[in-house]
Enzyme design. Structure first.
Site, PDB file in Angstrom:
ATOM      1  NE  ARG A 149      -3.233  -0.002   3.049  1.00  0.00           N
ATOM      2  CZ  ARG A 149      -3.606   0.097   4.332  1.00  0.00           C
ATOM      3  NH1 ARG A 149      -3.546  -0.972   5.137  1.00  0.00           N
ATOM      4  NH2 ARG A 149      -4.040   1.250   4.815  1.00  0.00           N
ATOM      5  CB  CYS A 173      -0.980   3.951  10.012  1.00  0.00           C
ATOM      6  SG  CYS A 173      -2.292   4.464  11.146  1.00  0.00           S
TER       7      CYS A 173
END
Length: 284
Positions: free
Chosen positions: A181, A238
C-alpha cells in the site's frame, strides 16, 4: 532501553490485580473494514470480566468524515467517566487481535492525562489461551467517575503540521502501512482512497513488529527501524491513526522520549483525500 513492564502486563499479572480497587480494564477492540469482524458483538459474546468497551469510532470527533479522529477533551472525559474510569485509575487495555487497536487506546488515554495505563500482553487471545475467565452478555452498570481530561496537543500532528515537517525535514515521517500500500501497488481498504505515500516518508510496516499478538523483541524492533534515526523527532502515520500507535509504542519501548514523538491523527485517509496532496508511487 526501557523496561517492558512499563508498558505491558501479562495475563497472570492482570489476574493478580483484580483485587485492586483502582483497576479498570478496557476492551478497545477494533478491526479493519476488510476483516469482517464486529468488535461490539464480540465484546458482548466474550470479554475479560468487568471490562468496559472503548469504541474508537464512538469516542471520537463525529463532526468529520475522517475515521476515529480524536475527540475534544470534554467529550473524552465525559465518555470514559461514564465508563467508571478516572484519570487516577490503574488502566489495562486489551484487544481481540492481540495487538492491533489497544495501542491506539493506550496512546489516547495517556494523551488525555491518564498516568497509569498499560497494555495486556497478547490481548484477549492470550488471556483465553491461559484458561482465564471471561464473561458475556450486557455489561453491568457502573458508578460514574470523573476523568480530568486535558489534551497533550503537542503530540498530535495536523495536516498542516505534516506538510511543514516534510518541507522542512524537521522530523522523520514513518508510515506503518503494509509495503504494497505504501508503494502504491495494492489498494487501500477504504473505497475512494488512492494508495501510495507522502514524499520523503519512510515505511516501517506495523505487521513486521507484531508476532503472535505481541510486540516483537528489541532486536526485531531495531531491525524494523534500521533506517530511522531514533535520536531525532519522529512523526508516525498509517491509514487512519491506529497502527501508527503501534509504531509509537515500539519507539517508546526502544527508549525514544515521548517528547520527540508525534502522531498524524488524520493519517493517509486525510492526506489522500486532500486535493493537491502529493502522492508518490513506485514506478512499474
Amino acid at each position: 532501553m526501557t523496561d517492558r513492564s512499563d508498558f505491558f502486563v501479562s495475563p497472570a499479572e492482570l489476574a493478580e490485580a483484580f483485587a485492586d480497587p483502582r483497576l479498570r480494564i478496557v476492551d478497545a477492540s477494533w478491526y479493519m473494514p476488510n476483516q469482517n469482524r464486529d468488535a461490539g458483538a464480540e465484546y458482548v459474546a466474550s470479554r475479560i470480566p468487568g471490562a468496559a468497551r472503548f469504541d474508537i469510532d464512538v469516542v471520537a470527533d463525529t463532526s468529520t468524515d475522517l475515521p476515529h479522529m480524536l475527540p475534544s477533551a470534554e467529550v473524552f472525559g465525559t465518555a470514559v467517566g461514564a465508563m467508571g474510569i478516572s484519570d487516577a485509575d490503574r488502566i489495562v487495555i486489551y484487544d481481540g487481535a492481540g495487538l492491533l487497536s489497544a495501542p491506539r487506546a493506550w496512546w489516547t488515554f495517556r494523551l488525555f492525562g491518564a498516568t497509569d495505563v498499560k497494555i495486556l500482553e497478547g490481548g484477549l487471545p492470550a488471556w483465553i489461551a491461559e484458561g482465564r475467565p471471561t464473561e458475556s452478555g450486557a455489561p453491568k452498570a457502573v458508578e460514574p467517575a470523573v476523568f480530568h481530561a486535558r489534551l497533550e496537543a503537542a503530540r498530535v500532528a495536523s495536516l498542516t503540521d505534516v506538510v511543514a515537517v516534510l518541507a522542512e525535514g524537521s522530523a522523520t515521517v514513518v508510515d506503518a502501512r503494509p509495503a504494497d500500500r505504501f508503494h502504491g501497488v495494492a489498494p487501500e481498504p477504504r473505497p475512494g482512497i488512492s494508495s501510495g505515500h507522502m514524499p520523503g516518508a519512510l515505511n516501517a510496516p506495523a505487521v513486521n513488529i507484531v508476532e503472535d499478538g505481541r510486540l516483537t523483541d528489541d532486536d526485531g524492533l531495531r531491525e524494523a527501524f534500521e533506517d530511522v534515526d531514533l535520536d531525532k523527532p519522529i512523526l508516525t502515520t498509517c491509514g487512519s491513526g491506529v497502527t501508527a500507535s503501534i509504531l509509537w509504542l515500539a519507539f517508546e519501548v526502544l527508549g525514544v522520549p515521548r517528547g520527540r514523538l508525534c502522531l498524524y491523527d488524520g493519517s493517509w485517509t486525510e492526506w489522500a483525500s486532500t486535493p493537491g496532496a502529493v502522492i508518490e508511487k513506485v514506478e512499474r
